[in-house]
Write a protein that holds these residues in place. Structure first.
Motif, PDB file in Angstrom:
ATOM      1  N   MET A 163       0.850  -1.190   0.000  1.00 20.29           N
ATOM      2  CA  MET A 163       0.000   0.000   0.000  1.00 20.29           C
ATOM      3  C   MET A 163       0.882   1.236   0.000  1.00 20.29           C
ATOM      4  O   MET A 163       2.057   1.188   0.354  1.00 20.29           O
ATOM      5  CB  MET A 163      -0.908   0.022   1.230  1.00 20.29           C
ATOM      6  CG  MET A 163      -0.178   0.309   2.538  1.00 20.29           C
ATOM      7  SD  MET A 163      -1.307   0.685   3.901  1.00 20.29           S
ATOM      8  CE  MET A 163      -0.135   1.223   5.158  1.00 20.29           C
ATOM      9  N   ARG A 164       0.274   2.374  -0.365  1.00 21.33           N
ATOM     10  CA  ARG A 164       0.990   3.647  -0.316  1.00 21.33           C
ATOM     11  C   ARG A 164       0.710   4.355   1.016  1.00 21.33           C
ATOM     12  O   ARG A 164      -0.401   4.262   1.544  1.00 21.33           O
ATOM     13  CB  ARG A 164       0.558   4.547  -1.464  1.00 21.33           C
ATOM     14  CG  ARG A 164       0.897   4.021  -2.854  1.00 21.33           C
ATOM     15  CD  ARG A 164       0.344   4.938  -3.919  1.00 21.33           C
ATOM     16  NE  ARG A 164      -1.105   5.076  -3.769  1.00 21.33           N
ATOM     17  CZ  ARG A 164      -1.817   6.131  -4.176  1.00 21.33           C
ATOM     18  NH1 ARG A 164      -1.197   7.163  -4.745  1.00 21.33           N
ATOM     19  NH2 ARG A 164      -3.112   6.173  -4.024  1.00 21.33           N
ATOM     20  N   ALA A 165       1.727   5.038   1.511  1.00 18.40           N
ATOM     21  CA  ALA A 165       1.578   5.785   2.758  1.00 18.40           C
ATOM     22  C   ALA A 165       2.486   7.008   2.707  1.00 18.40           C
ATOM     23  O   ALA A 165       3.546   6.995   2.066  1.00 18.40           O
ATOM     24  CB  ALA A 165       1.932   4.919   3.955  1.00 18.40           C
ATOM     25  N   VAL A 166       2.054   8.070   3.393  1.00 16.77           N
ATOM     26  CA  VAL A 166       2.856   9.301   3.500  1.00 16.77           C
ATOM     27  C   VAL A 166       3.720   9.188   4.747  1.00 16.77           C
ATOM     28  O   VAL A 166       3.217   8.964   5.850  1.00 16.77           O
ATOM     29  CB  VAL A 166       1.942  10.540   3.595  1.00 16.77           C
ATOM     30  CG1 VAL A 166       2.789  11.799   3.717  1.00 16.77           C
ATOM     31  CG2 VAL A 166       1.018  10.620   2.386  1.00 16.77           C
ATOM     32  N   ILE A 167       5.030   9.377   4.551  1.00 14.41           N
ATOM     33  CA  ILE A 167       5.954   9.313   5.685  1.00 14.41           C
ATOM     34  C   ILE A 167       7.006  10.415   5.536  1.00 14.41           C
ATOM     35  O   ILE A 167       7.127  11.064   4.497  1.00 14.41           O
ATOM     36  CB  ILE A 167       6.635   7.931   5.801  1.00 14.41           C
ATOM     37  CG1 ILE A 167       7.470   7.617   4.544  1.00 14.41           C
ATOM     38  CG2 ILE A 167       5.573   6.842   5.987  1.00 14.41           C
ATOM     39  CD1 ILE A 167       8.959   7.800   4.735  1.00 14.41           C
ATOM     40  N   ALA A 168       7.785  10.589   6.593  1.00 13.88           N
ATOM     41  CA  ALA A 168       8.967  11.455   6.547  1.00 13.88           C
ATOM     42  C   ALA A 168      10.067  10.766   7.323  1.00 13.88           C
ATOM     43  O   ALA A 168       9.812  10.123   8.348  1.00 13.88           O
ATOM     44  CB  ALA A 168       8.668  12.822   7.142  1.00 13.88           C
ATOM     45  N   ASN A 169      11.284  10.891   6.851  1.00  8.64           N
ATOM     46  CA  ASN A 169      12.442  10.340   7.549  1.00  8.64           C
ATOM     47  C   ASN A 169      13.275  11.424   8.220  1.00  8.64           C
ATOM     48  O   ASN A 169      14.359  11.159   8.735  1.00  8.64           O
ATOM     49  CB  ASN A 169      13.312   9.542   6.581  1.00  8.64           C
ATOM     50  CG  ASN A 169      12.652   8.240   6.170  1.00  8.64           C
ATOM     51  OD1 ASN A 169      12.295   7.434   7.009  1.00  8.64           O
ATOM     52  ND2 ASN A 169      12.460   8.049   4.871  1.00  8.64           N
TER      53      ASN A 169
ATOM     54  N   ALA B 102      -1.031  11.138  -3.308  1.00  8.59           N
ATOM     55  CA  ALA B 102       0.260  11.354  -3.947  1.00  8.59           C
ATOM     56  C   ALA B 102       0.713  12.807  -3.877  1.00  8.59           C
ATOM     57  O   ALA B 102       1.905  13.102  -4.026  1.00  8.59           O
ATOM     58  CB  ALA B 102       0.200  10.902  -5.408  1.00  8.59           C
ATOM     59  N   ASP B 103      -0.223  13.712  -3.638  1.00  8.05           N
ATOM     60  CA  ASP B 103       0.079  15.143  -3.578  1.00  8.05           C
ATOM     61  C   ASP B 103       0.118  15.651  -2.146  1.00  8.05           C
ATOM     62  O   ASP B 103      -0.245  16.798  -1.862  1.00  8.05           O
ATOM     63  CB  ASP B 103      -0.957  15.925  -4.387  1.00  8.05           C
ATOM     64  CG  ASP B 103      -0.963  15.550  -5.848  1.00  8.05           C
ATOM     65  OD1 ASP B 103       0.130  15.266  -6.383  1.00  8.05           O
ATOM     66  OD2 ASP B 103      -2.040  15.519  -6.463  1.00  8.05           O
ATOM     67  N   ALA B 104       0.548  14.807  -1.209  1.00  9.78           N
ATOM     68  CA  ALA B 104       0.569  15.185   0.205  1.00  9.78           C
ATOM     69  C   ALA B 104       1.427  16.420   0.454  1.00  9.78           C
ATOM     70  O   ALA B 104       1.061  17.282   1.257  1.00  9.78           O
ATOM     71  CB  ALA B 104       1.071  14.016   1.048  1.00  9.78           C
ATOM     72  N   ALA B 105       2.568  16.537  -0.217  1.00 15.20           N
ATOM     73  CA  ALA B 105       3.425  17.700  -0.008  1.00 15.20           C
ATOM     74  C   ALA B 105       2.702  18.982  -0.424  1.00 15.20           C
ATOM     75  O   ALA B 105       2.787  20.009   0.265  1.00 15.20           O
ATOM     76  CB  ALA B 105       4.729  17.547  -0.786  1.00 15.20           C
TER      77      ALA B 105
ATOM     78  N   VAL C 145      -0.363  23.956   1.025  1.00 18.47           N
ATOM     79  CA  VAL C 145      -1.611  24.724   1.016  1.00 18.47           C
ATOM     80  C   VAL C 145      -2.024  25.058   2.442  1.00 18.47           C
ATOM     81  O   VAL C 145      -2.393  26.199   2.750  1.00 18.47           O
ATOM     82  CB  VAL C 145      -2.721  23.935   0.291  1.00 18.47           C
ATOM     83  CG1 VAL C 145      -4.089  24.567   0.528  1.00 18.47           C
ATOM     84  CG2 VAL C 145      -2.428  23.858  -1.191  1.00 18.47           C
ATOM     85  N   GLN C 146      -1.956  24.080   3.334  1.00 17.67           N
ATOM     86  CA  GLN C 146      -2.308  24.344   4.721  1.00 17.67           C
ATOM     87  C   GLN C 146      -1.379  25.375   5.340  1.00 17.67           C
ATOM     88  O   GLN C 146      -1.808  26.261   6.079  1.00 17.67           O
ATOM     89  CB  GLN C 146      -2.246  23.050   5.540  1.00 17.67           C
ATOM     90  CG  GLN C 146      -2.553  23.270   7.018  1.00 17.67           C
ATOM     91  CD  GLN C 146      -2.402  22.012   7.837  1.00 17.67           C
ATOM     92  OE1 GLN C 146      -3.391  21.373   8.158  1.00 17.67           O
ATOM     93  NE2 GLN C 146      -1.180  21.645   8.169  1.00 17.67           N
TER      94      GLN C 146
ATOM     95  N   VAL D 230      -7.972  18.065   2.977  1.00 18.92           N
ATOM     96  CA  VAL D 230      -8.252  16.636   3.059  1.00 18.92           C
ATOM     97  C   VAL D 230      -7.492  15.897   1.962  1.00 18.92           C
ATOM     98  O   VAL D 230      -7.416  16.343   0.822  1.00 18.92           O
ATOM     99  CB  VAL D 230      -9.767  16.368   2.922  1.00 18.92           C
ATOM    100  CG1 VAL D 230     -10.053  14.871   2.888  1.00 18.92           C
ATOM    101  CG2 VAL D 230     -10.539  17.027   4.051  1.00 18.92           C
ATOM    102  N   LEU D 231      -6.944  14.729   2.340  1.00 18.51           N
ATOM    103  CA  LEU D 231      -6.303  13.825   1.393  1.00 18.51           C
ATOM    104  C   LEU D 231      -7.266  12.689   1.069  1.00 18.51           C
ATOM    105  O   LEU D 231      -7.935  12.163   1.967  1.00 18.51           O
ATOM    106  CB  LEU D 231      -5.024  13.247   1.974  1.00 18.51           C
ATOM    107  CG  LEU D 231      -3.874  14.226   2.247  1.00 18.51           C
ATOM    108  CD1 LEU D 231      -2.737  13.500   2.953  1.00 18.51           C
ATOM    109  CD2 LEU D 231      -3.384  14.841   0.947  1.00 18.51           C
TER     110      LEU D 231
END
Length: 312
Positions: A1-7, A290-293, A298-299, A309-310
């Motif tokens: 699955m796809r997920a939004v993360i940061a390292n 896919a456009d989380a960034a 925008v926020q 909202v995503l």
């Protein structure tokens, strides 16, 4: 699955959409196929490192709207959940739900295609709004409702709500007015029509004068702190939203801060209000996972009249 993360910590550019394993529900849990997930200010704070977690993969997202995809052991056999007052219902695969995935620093949040949640964090989704609007409700609605309850204010009391044009503040205005409180909304000058439409009886523009000791309580969603505390009468109530950062009590004012919690039963009550037309949910913009960034950017610019909202 796809997920939004940061390292790592930083601006929207640190976000990645990665492929990762689909989580499996344990006892007392379900897996939800995410259809929509709100982006909240706390997500930007997590991204900036406010809550720590450096050196670890960090996921994002507290709110979810979607449908149950899999049941953990025992859930289908015995876990009974409230459905907002019309009786009891058992969860089943395919049920549309909303829920709160509590916790600031976590490896995976609701900004993903699937998420695992405890059954106690879920409520049946509202039937009168789409998934994007439903995803606005859990964190913001519970924060507003629990803050109002924590204040101890009752019908006929006066309450001043700071940040009243924001998503949490706007929900609090609606809930307070519905509970019979006399609501004063503090917001930007351009927001007077909006907050009055939500139920505010009085309006104070941001930076405007408020008489000290003039209200029974303040819900301080704009995090003004001590200046807002001064507006509360002796023995009144002040509720903030940053636990540990609230001002010190003075003049017998009860001072507290709201720490939200996953509460499916309370969330079901808010869902019932939405479906009865008593609670309006506001979406400012909708973005693909896919456009989380882009959504974070925008926020960060501000001025969005509703929650970003995503959708997955």
């Amino acid at each position: 699955m796809r997920a939004v993360i940061a390292n790592g910590f930083g601006g929207p550019e640190v976000l990645e959409v990665v492929e990762t394993a689909v989580p499996e529900p344990g006892p007392g849990q379900v897996r939800v196929r995410v259809r929509a997930a709100a982006l909240n200010p706390v997500d930007a704070a997590v991204r900036a490192g406010v809550f720590g977690g450096g050196g670890e993969r960090i996921g994002f997202g507290w709110d979810v709207a979607g449908e149950i995809d899999a049941l953990g052991p025992g859930v289908g056999a015995g876990d009974v959940v409230a459905d907002g007052g019309a009786g009891a219902a058992r969860w089943a695969v395919g049920d549309r739900v909303v829920g709160l995935h509590y916790g600031a620093v976590k490896a995976l949040g609701t900004h993903a295609e699937f998420v695992v949640l405890d059954v106690g964090a879920l409520a049946a989704a509202p039937v009168t709004v789409d998934d994007a609007h439903a995803a606005v409700l859990p964190l913001s609605g519970l924060t507003a409702a629990r803050s109002l309850a924590q204040s101890g204010l009752r019908a006929g009391d006066s309450v001043l709500i700071t940040g009243a044009a924001g998503v949490v503040g706007g929900l609090a205005v609606q809930l307070a007015a519905r509970a019979g409180l006399v609501v004063t909304a503090l917001a930007g000058e351009a927001d007077e029509e909006l907050v009055r439409s939500l139920g505010a009886a009085r309006f104070v523009p941001r930076g405007g004068a408020v008489e000290p000791g003039s209200v029974d309580g303040v819900l301080d969603f704009a995090v003004l702190g001590e200046p807002a505390l001064e507006w509360v009468r002796d023995g009144g109530a002040y509720v903030g939203v940053h636990p540990g950062a609230e001002p010190a009590p003075v003049r017998g004012v009860r001072v507290g801060a709201q720490e939200v919690a996953a509460d499916g039963a309370h969330l079901a009550q808010l869902v019932a209000l939405v479906d009865a037309g008593g609670l309006t949910l506001r979406v400012g913009s909708v973005h693909a996972l896919a456009d989380a960034a882009e959504a974070h950017a925008v926020q960060g610019k501000g001025g969005v009249r509703g929650r970003v909202v995503l959708v997955a």
